[in-house]
Design a protein around this motif. Structure first.
Motif, short mmCIF file in Angstrom:
data_model
loop_
_atom_site.label_atom_id
_atom_site.label_comp_id
_atom_site.label_asym_id
_atom_site.label_seq_id
_atom_site.Cartn_x
_atom_site.Cartn_y
_atom_site.Cartn_z
N TYR A 63 0.85 -1.18 0.00
CA TYR A 63 0.00 0.00 0.00
C TYR A 63 0.89 1.23 0.00
N VAL A 95 1.33 5.01 1.04
CA VAL A 95 0.78 5.91 2.06
C VAL A 95 1.45 7.27 1.95
N ASP A 96 0.73 8.29 2.40
CA ASP A 96 1.30 9.63 2.42
C ASP A 96 1.48 10.09 3.86
N ILE A 119 -1.55 10.00 6.35
CA ILE A 119 -1.89 8.66 6.85
C ILE A 119 -0.91 8.24 7.95
N ILE A 120 0.36 8.50 7.73
CA ILE A 120 1.39 8.12 8.71
C ILE A 120 1.19 8.87 10.02
N GLY A 147 -1.87 7.71 11.87
CA GLY A 147 -1.60 6.40 12.45
C GLY A 147 -0.74 6.47 13.70
N GLU A 201 -5.66 4.01 10.16
CA GLU A 201 -4.26 4.26 9.81
C GLU A 201 -3.31 3.62 10.81
N LEU A 255 -3.07 0.01 10.05
CA LEU A 255 -2.16 -0.23 8.92
C LEU A 255 -0.71 -0.27 9.38
N LEU A 278 4.09 -1.14 3.58
CA LEU A 278 3.73 0.25 3.35
C LEU A 278 4.89 0.94 2.66
N SER A 323 6.19 4.64 0.76
CA SER A 323 5.93 6.07 0.67
C SER A 323 7.07 6.76 -0.06
N GLU A 342 7.36 12.48 1.43
CA GLU A 342 6.41 12.36 2.54
C GLU A 342 7.14 12.33 3.87
N ILE A 383 7.75 1.56 7.29
CA ILE A 383 7.45 2.12 5.97
C ILE A 383 8.73 2.18 5.15
#
Length: 84
Positions: free
Chosen positions: A8, A10-11, A14-15, A18, A26, A29, A40, A42, A46, A81
């Motif tokens: 996935y 993520v930006d 979202i991070i 979360g 989030e 995730l 994840l 990115s 980001e 990530i």
């Protein structure tokens, strides 16, 4: 056949959500990624947004960031990530 977890993208929003909202999707995730259930991914830009947020939000009484460059590097490594 080897196992490849779903990936996935993520930006930063979202991070951050979360990390700071334990009851959010989030956060789930991030937990699943930490357990290796998903991957994840990115963009490095980001991470720069998250870095800016940390440096400019968490300051001591003198107005200086409480995070050193080394600590910020540790935070980035600890996140589940892949920044690429």
């Amino acid at each position: 056949m080897s196992y490849h977890p779903k990936q996935y993208v993520v930006d930063a929003s979202i991070i951050v959500k979360g990390l700071f909202d334990e009851s959010s999707l989030e956060c789930s995730l991030l937990k699943k990624a930490a357990c290796g259930e998903i991957r994840l991914i990115s963009n490095p830009k980001e991470w720069n947004k998250i870095l800016w947020l940390l440096v400019n939000t968490f300051k001591n009484s003198d107005g200086k960031s409480i995070f050193t460059g080394e600590k910020l590097g540790e935070i980035k490594k600890a996140l589940p990530i892949e920044f690429r």
